[in-house]
Design a protein around this motif. Sequence first.
Motif, PDB file in Angstrom:
ATOM      1  N   TRP A 130      49.019   3.876  39.962  1.00  0.00           N
ATOM      2  CA  TRP A 130      49.455   2.496  39.749  1.00  0.00           C
ATOM      3  C   TRP A 130      49.789   1.837  41.085  1.00  0.00           C
ATOM      4  N   ASN A 131      49.911   0.523  41.063  1.00  0.00           N
ATOM      5  CA  ASN A 131      50.268  -0.230  42.273  1.00  0.00           C
ATOM      6  C   ASN A 131      51.474  -1.124  42.012  1.00  0.00           C
ATOM      7  N   ILE A 132      52.182  -1.443  43.079  1.00  0.00           N
ATOM      8  CA  ILE A 132      53.286  -2.400  42.995  1.00  0.00           C
ATOM      9  C   ILE A 132      52.993  -3.549  43.967  1.00  0.00           C
ATOM     10  N   PRO A 133      52.780  -4.755  43.438  1.00  0.00           N
ATOM     11  CA  PRO A 133      52.549  -5.911  44.317  1.00  0.00           C
ATOM     12  C   PRO A 133      53.866  -6.428  44.887  1.00  0.00           C
ATOM     13  N   ARG A 134      53.863  -6.765  46.158  1.00  0.00           N
ATOM     14  CA  ARG A 134      55.062  -7.292  46.804  1.00  0.00           C
ATOM     15  C   ARG A 134      54.956  -8.808  46.943  1.00  0.00           C
ATOM     16  N   LEU A 184      43.816   1.689  44.027  1.00  0.00           N
ATOM     17  CA  LEU A 184      43.941   1.827  42.575  1.00  0.00           C
ATOM     18  C   LEU A 184      42.599   2.262  41.990  1.00  0.00           C
ATOM     19  N   TYR A 185      42.527   3.490  41.539  1.00  0.00           N
ATOM     20  CA  TYR A 185      41.268   4.039  41.020  1.00  0.00           C
ATOM     21  C   TYR A 185      41.020   3.590  39.582  1.00  0.00           C
ATOM     22  N   TYR A 186      39.758   3.237  39.295  1.00  0.00           N
ATOM     23  CA  TYR A 186      39.436   2.840  37.921  1.00  0.00           C
ATOM     24  C   TYR A 186      38.221   3.557  37.346  1.00  0.00           C
ATOM     25  N   SER A 187      37.538   4.375  38.152  1.00  0.00           N
ATOM     26  CA  SER A 187      36.384   5.113  37.640  1.00  0.00           C
ATOM     27  C   SER A 187      36.213   6.393  38.434  1.00  0.00           C
ATOM     28  N   ILE A 188      35.768   7.459  37.756  1.00  0.00           N
ATOM     29  CA  ILE A 188      35.545   8.749  38.420  1.00  0.00           C
ATOM     30  C   ILE A 188      34.179   9.287  38.017  1.00  0.00           C
ATOM     31  N   ILE A 189      33.421   9.748  39.005  1.00  0.00           N
ATOM     32  CA  ILE A 189      32.073  10.273  38.799  1.00  0.00           C
ATOM     33  C   ILE A 189      32.066  11.728  39.252  1.00  0.00           C
ATOM     34  N   THR A 190      31.676  12.629  38.369  1.00  0.00           N
ATOM     35  CA  THR A 190      31.647  14.051  38.693  1.00  0.00           C
ATOM     36  C   THR A 190      30.379  14.401  39.464  1.00  0.00           C
ATOM     37  N   CYS A 191      30.546  14.948  40.661  1.00  0.00           N
ATOM     38  CA  CYS A 191      29.419  15.361  41.497  1.00  0.00           C
ATOM     39  C   CYS A 191      29.518  16.869  41.748  1.00  0.00           C
ATOM     40  N   ASP A 192      28.587  17.410  42.513  1.00  0.00           N
ATOM     41  CA  ASP A 192      28.566  18.835  42.794  1.00  0.00           C
ATOM     42  C   ASP A 192      29.536  19.159  43.930  1.00  0.00           C
ATOM     43  N   GLY A 193      30.714  19.672  43.574  1.00  0.00           N
ATOM     44  CA  GLY A 193      31.694  20.053  44.581  1.00  0.00           C
ATOM     45  C   GLY A 193      32.669  18.965  44.969  1.00  0.00           C
ATOM     46  N   TYR A 195      34.325  14.680  43.657  1.00  0.00           N
ATOM     47  CA  TYR A 195      34.369  13.580  42.699  1.00  0.00           C
ATOM     48  C   TYR A 195      34.289  12.261  43.472  1.00  0.00           C
ATOM     49  N   THR A 196      33.519  11.339  42.942  1.00  0.00           N
ATOM     50  CA  THR A 196      33.400  10.013  43.548  1.00  0.00           C
ATOM     51  C   THR A 196      34.278   9.052  42.763  1.00  0.00           C
ATOM     52  N   LEU A 197      35.095   8.286  43.470  1.00  0.00           N
ATOM     53  CA  LEU A 197      36.071   7.399  42.847  1.00  0.00           C
ATOM     54  C   LEU A 197      35.791   5.947  43.220  1.00  0.00           C
ATOM     55  N   LEU A 198      35.837   5.075  42.241  1.00  0.00           N
ATOM     56  CA  LEU A 198      35.724   3.637  42.492  1.00  0.00           C
ATOM     57  C   LEU A 198      37.127   3.037  42.393  1.00  0.00           C
ATOM     58  N   ALA A 199      37.452   2.157  43.339  1.00  0.00           N
ATOM     59  CA  ALA A 199      38.831   1.685  43.420  1.00  0.00           C
ATOM     60  C   ALA A 199      38.932   0.235  43.848  1.00  0.00           C
ATOM     61  N   TRP A 200      40.072  -0.342  43.557  1.00  0.00           N
ATOM     62  CA  TRP A 200      40.418  -1.723  43.916  1.00  0.00           C
ATOM     63  C   TRP A 200      41.659  -1.715  44.801  1.00  0.00           C
ATOM     64  N   ASP A 201      41.711  -2.634  45.754  1.00  0.00           N
ATOM     65  CA  ASP A 201      42.883  -2.771  46.625  1.00  0.00           C
ATOM     66  C   ASP A 201      43.185  -4.253  46.817  1.00  0.00           C
ATOM     67  N   GLY A 202      44.374  -4.683  46.374  1.00  0.00           N
ATOM     68  CA  GLY A 202      44.756  -6.088  46.500  1.00  0.00           C
ATOM     69  C   GLY A 202      44.913  -6.556  47.933  1.00  0.00           C
ATOM     70  N   ASN A 203      45.159  -5.622  48.846  1.00  0.00           N
ATOM     71  CA  ASN A 203      45.254  -5.877  50.281  1.00  0.00           C
ATOM     72  C   ASN A 203      46.275  -6.957  50.636  1.00  0.00           C
ATOM     73  N   ASP A 204      45.891  -8.246  50.537  1.00  0.00           N
ATOM     74  CA  ASP A 204      46.825  -9.338  50.807  1.00  0.00           C
ATOM     75  C   ASP A 204      46.383 -10.590  50.048  1.00  0.00           C
ATOM     76  N   LYS A 205      46.987 -11.724  50.355  1.00  0.00           N
ATOM     77  CA  LYS A 205      46.695 -12.952  49.612  1.00  0.00           C
ATOM     78  C   LYS A 205      45.346 -13.564  49.965  1.00  0.00           C
ATOM     79  N   VAL A 206      44.745 -13.115  51.059  1.00  0.00           N
ATOM     80  CA  VAL A 206      43.506 -13.730  51.554  1.00  0.00           C
ATOM     81  C   VAL A 206      42.277 -12.864  51.290  1.00  0.00           C
ATOM     82  N   VAL A 207      42.407 -11.573  51.506  1.00  0.00           N
ATOM     83  CA  VAL A 207      41.279 -10.655  51.395  1.00  0.00           C
ATOM     84  C   VAL A 207      41.564  -9.568  50.360  1.00  0.00           C
ATOM     85  N   THR A 208      40.582  -9.335  49.482  1.00  0.00           N
ATOM     86  CA  THR A 208      40.636  -8.240  48.511  1.00  0.00           C
ATOM     87  C   THR A 208      39.633  -7.182  48.949  1.00  0.00           C
TER      88      THR A 208
END
Length: 328
Positions: A130-134, A184-193, A195-208
């Motif tokens: 989970w994330n906590i926005p400031r 913040l991870y929202y998807s996981i892909i099982t690979c050989d050895g 795991y690939t994770l897809l994620a989001w990062d709010g970063n700041d008010k200008v860039v995501t």
Amino acid sequence: MKAQPSYFIPTFCLLPTAAAYFFLRPAFRKLPTAYFLLLCSCFFALASFSQTLTDKDITYFKKYEDSLYYFQKKIFTAKTDSAKFKDNAKFIHLWDEVLSNQLSFYYSFDSLKEVSRIVSSDKKVRIINWNIPRKDGTHYYFGFVQRLNPITNHYDLNQLVDKSLTIKNPESYIGDNTKWFGMLYYSIITCDGYYTLLAWDGNDKVVTRKFIDILSFKKEGTPVFGKNVFKFPKRNPNRVMFEYSSKVVMSLRYNESFGAIVYDHLAAKDEYAEGQAQFSGPDFSYDALILHHNKWNYTPDVDVKNPKNKNDNVKRKEKKDTDRKSVV
């Protein structure tokens, strides 16, 4: 992490394997002993994946879930950052307690909508995140990784400690759970050895930002984030980072039928904004990473349909809520 309280997974151990040896060995007398024991071990390991919870188990976990729900609500409705982090400390403590129970892997905690809960297709890994926005628009990330240890056949628990503020180059960085580049991870892909994770990062008010991260494990079970499995022209990052304007939405998802990670191609709105993420966004073309020989190979301008999914819809809702930006 805390020791297992009172529950355990009745998976293979010395007793059932020994019993299997004496009762089933005559039927497999032509099979070498080492292979027979390995077969028994695999059988009991697979049996553990079908574990079901009793009513008593469910009642036990529901009490924890109710407490977690209470603190979740307090955290995400708090008016000050200090109040959020005070309640988050209690939130972390509760997660640590309940996830230390081996059977917790089989409990979904469905009411906790502000927390991402993803499970690998091989049922060996779960990430609670989970994330906590400031108030200043930045985000802090928290979480736990549960992983079935192939040696002990029990689920190890590791807490994720966000150190992203000290990491200057996210794409080249490799770190364990104690020095994790938070997202913040929202998807996981099982690979050989790994795991690939897809994620989001709010970063700041200008860039995501969005990421394609890699999770692997050391022999002793320590989680490691970042790995050299990407093939791009002139560069081979340990994770892939996308930066774009917080005013737009970028699609990044795994297309199972295509066998690829498909994503919006990002471009500046004009030549004067080249290289400035705050002025970048999708240009209505798509690129992909295709898994070949266990490496993610860059393929530009793919000709595939890119339908919306639930994660894309969540992103659009996020833009209406400047304070809370999460993926469920």
